[in-house]
Design a protein around this motif. Structure first.
Motif, mmCIF file in Angstrom:
data_model
loop_
_atom_site.group_PDB
_atom_site.id
_atom_site.type_symbol
_atom_site.label_atom_id
_atom_site.label_comp_id
_atom_site.label_asym_id
_atom_site.label_seq_id
_atom_site.Cartn_x
_atom_site.Cartn_y
_atom_site.Cartn_z
ATOM 1 N N GLN A 269 -3.679 11.587 -6.035
ATOM 2 C CA GLN A 269 -3.181 10.556 -5.123
ATOM 3 C C GLN A 269 -1.768 10.131 -5.514
ATOM 4 O O GLN A 269 -0.911 9.910 -4.645
ATOM 5 N N TRP A 270 -1.521 10.016 -6.803
ATOM 6 C CA TRP A 270 -0.183 9.638 -7.267
ATOM 7 C C TRP A 270 0.844 10.691 -6.851
ATOM 8 O O TRP A 270 1.949 10.357 -6.425
ATOM 9 N N ASN A 271 0.457 11.946 -6.974
ATOM 10 C CA ASN A 271 1.376 13.025 -6.589
ATOM 11 C C ASN A 271 1.622 13.031 -5.082
ATOM 12 O O ASN A 271 2.734 13.332 -4.627
ATOM 13 N N HIS A 272 0.598 12.719 -4.298
ATOM 14 C CA HIS A 272 0.780 12.640 -2.843
ATOM 15 C C HIS A 272 1.767 11.525 -2.486
ATOM 16 O O HIS A 272 2.609 11.689 -1.590
ATOM 17 N N ALA A 273 1.657 10.393 -3.160
ATOM 18 C CA ALA A 273 2.584 9.286 -2.896
ATOM 19 C C ALA A 273 4.019 9.710 -3.190
ATOM 20 O O ALA A 273 4.939 9.437 -2.403
ATOM 21 N N ARG A 274 4.213 10.397 -4.308
ATOM 22 C CA ARG A 274 5.563 10.873 -4.637
ATOM 23 C C ARG A 274 6.047 11.904 -3.624
ATOM 24 O O ARG A 274 7.237 11.942 -3.282
ATOM 25 N N ALA A 275 5.137 12.739 -3.133
ATOM 26 C CA ALA A 275 5.521 13.764 -2.159
ATOM 27 C C ALA A 275 6.035 13.124 -0.872
ATOM 28 O O ALA A 275 7.001 13.611 -0.267
ATOM 29 N N VAL A 276 5.409 12.036 -0.451
ATOM 30 C CA VAL A 276 5.855 11.353 0.766
ATOM 31 C C VAL A 276 7.255 10.776 0.568
ATOM 32 O O VAL A 276 8.142 10.926 1.424
ATOM 33 N N LEU A 277 7.478 10.114 -0.565
ATOM 34 C CA LEU A 277 8.794 9.527 -0.820
ATOM 35 C C LEU A 277 9.870 10.609 -0.915
ATOM 36 O O LEU A 277 10.990 10.427 -0.415
ATOM 37 N N THR A 278 9.536 11.721 -1.538
ATOM 38 C CA THR A 278 10.497 12.826 -1.641
ATOM 39 C C THR A 278 10.830 13.383 -0.262
ATOM 40 O O THR A 278 11.999 13.676 0.041
ATOM 41 N N HIS A 279 9.817 13.520 0.580
ATOM 42 C CA HIS A 279 10.046 14.031 1.932
ATOM 43 C C HIS A 279 10.974 13.102 2.713
ATOM 44 O O HIS A 279 11.901 13.565 3.397
ATOM 45 N N ARG B 50 -7.275 13.471 6.163
ATOM 46 C CA ARG B 50 -7.305 12.250 6.971
ATOM 47 C C ARG B 50 -7.729 11.026 6.169
ATOM 48 O O ARG B 50 -7.249 9.916 6.408
ATOM 49 N N LYS B 51 -8.640 11.204 5.225
ATOM 50 C CA LYS B 51 -9.113 10.055 4.452
ATOM 51 C C LYS B 51 -8.071 9.564 3.448
ATOM 52 O O LYS B 51 -8.089 8.392 3.058
ATOM 53 N N MET B 52 -7.195 10.448 3.033
ATOM 54 C CA MET B 52 -6.183 10.069 2.053
ATOM 55 C C MET B 52 -5.044 9.275 2.691
ATOM 56 O O MET B 52 -4.484 8.368 2.071
ATOM 57 N N ARG B 53 -4.693 9.588 3.934
ATOM 58 C CA ARG B 53 -3.539 8.949 4.558
ATOM 59 C C ARG B 53 -3.628 7.425 4.569
ATOM 60 O O ARG B 53 -2.673 6.745 4.169
ATOM 61 N N PRO B 54 -4.744 6.814 5.015
ATOM 62 C CA PRO B 54 -4.784 5.348 5.003
ATOM 63 C C PRO B 54 -4.719 4.749 3.599
ATOM 64 O O PRO B 54 -4.219 3.631 3.427
ATOM 65 N N LYS B 55 -5.204 5.471 2.599
ATOM 66 C CA LYS B 55 -5.088 4.967 1.227
ATOM 67 C C LYS B 55 -3.628 4.894 0.801
ATOM 68 O O LYS B 55 -3.183 3.910 0.202
ATOM 69 N N LEU B 56 -2.884 5.946 1.114
ATOM 70 C CA LEU B 56 -1.464 5.963 0.756
ATOM 71 C C LEU B 56 -0.689 4.912 1.543
ATOM 72 O O LEU B 56 0.182 4.223 0.995
ATOM 73 N N SER B 57 -1.011 4.782 2.817
ATOM 74 C CA SER B 57 -0.334 3.791 3.644
ATOM 75 C C SER B 57 -0.630 2.379 3.140
ATOM 76 O O SER B 57 0.266 1.526 3.054
#
Length: 362
Positions: free
Chosen positions: A149-159, A255-262
């Motif tokens: 999850q931490w890596n996904h958050a960083r991936a969004v910011l990098t994008h 789909r389940k991860m997106r609302p957690k990151l948001s």
């Protein structure tokens, strides 16, 4: 006697034994090659070079090997908190010895921080493996709980940093939040309060610019979006995030991860003391960057080495000269402590109260 006219005539022909063979002199002995000088290996750990002349040699070699071990750990596919705890413990011992040899106060402080990091990593390992001692709560209960999850958050910011359609911190902050609202499918719902809750002086104008640029699609007008309520949200879409047969989109989470990151981003950007201090968009962007750029115990950067000022300034869409003031604002909002800003690094740590919002570098 008659001399034959055919063939050569030798006046001195060999008689008896065959003539001795011609002797070839032995070659001169080759000059021995000069010994090649091997350059001493220069160790590096936590943005410090290990002097080759450091004594005792065992300490120098331990620091060099430890730096290599930390860098190797960063390349691991999955974190191992037990290994990380051992590395921090070794670092604490080695830096303490280094401080004794050189009388360097900074090294002593680094040793203390490494000791704290070792204790934190060890306790987290015990909790994750079900071996936590009785009476001890988890070291940190994070909003996002796993390294993926931490890596996904960083991936969004990098994008967002690589594909921001408009300049300026306000536009970038809005793009972060809209990206997280529409990531994975390219579409989502938005209401006026989502925009009014952000530190944007003119959200209508920004939304209009994003629509005109082609980055954002909305159902209806901008005014209707601003006026929309939870019972009647506005449908929005980001074409560049919409997957198709040939392009699955830039993100790999489901789909389940997106609302957690948001939800995580909303908690960071809307954190109580940041709102109370009326911090601007650039400060909220810095909070996101710092939350995703810390070690397990909250130190900025891997191994507490700090984060690059240029990268932070670029992410916050500000002039590098404005970064120290921005850091001061987060320090005043009780986000940062033990902070130092130099030309090469921003060091310090997140305060304990915001550690649950962090996404450690593991």
């Amino acid at each position: 006697p008659t001399v034959s006219a055919v063939g050569p005539h030798f006046s001195h022909s060999a008689t008896g034994a065959a003539a001795a063979p011609h002797e070839v002199p032995e070659p001169r002995s080759a000059r021995p090659p000069r010994p090649t000088r091997q350059r001493a290996r220069r160790g590096r750990i936590a943005q410090r070079f290990v002097p080759h002349e450091l004594r005792p040699v065992t300490l120098r070699d331990e620091l060099t090997e430890l730096g290599e071990a930390f860098r190797a750990y960063q390349q691991r596919a999955e974190p191992d908190l037990a290994i990380l705890a051992d590395l921090h413990a070794r670092k604490a011992k080695a830096f303490s010895a280094w401080a004794e040899v050189t009388a360097d106060t900074g090294l002593r402080l680094d040793a203390e921080r490494a000791e704290q990091a070792a204790a934190t990593a060890r306790l987290q390992h015990l909790h994750r493996s079900g071996q936590a001692p009785e009476g001890d709560g988890p070291a940190v209960t994070r909003l996002l709980t796993a390294s993926a999850q931490w890596n996904h958050a960083r991936a969004v910011l990098t994008h967002v940093a690589d594909h921001a359609p408009l300049p300026g911190p306000e536009a970038r902050l809005l793009v972060v939040m809209l990206t997280l609202r529409t990531a994975q499918s390219g579409v989502g719902n938005l209401v006026g309060q989502d925009l009014k809750g952000l530190p944007l002086p003119d959200p209508e104008h920004l939304v209009g610019q994003l629509v005109e640029s082609g980055w954002l699609d909305i159902a209806g007008t901008v005014d209707e979006l601003i006026a929309s309520r939870p019972e009647n949200p506005t449908r929005i879409g980001v074409p560049s995030l919409t997957p198709d047969e040939n392009d699955p989109g830039p993100f790999t989470f489901g789909r389940k991860m997106r609302p957690k990151l948001s939800g995580w981003a909303q908690r960071v950007v809307g954190e109580k003391k940041l709102r109370k201090a009326k911090t601007t968009a650039d400060a909220r962007l810095l909070a996101l960057a710092l939350a995703t750029g810390v070690s397990l115990d909250g130190q900025l950067g891997p191994e507490g080495e700090g984060l690059g000022p240029e990268a932070l300034s670029s992410w916050c869409a500000i002039d590098p000269g404005d970064l120290p003031e921005l850091v001061d604002r987060l320090t005043a909002a009780d986000w940062l402590t033990e902070v130092a800003v130099t030309d090469t690094a921003v060091t310090g740590r997140l305060t304990e109260r915001v550690l649950p919002l962090s996404c450690p570098l593991t």
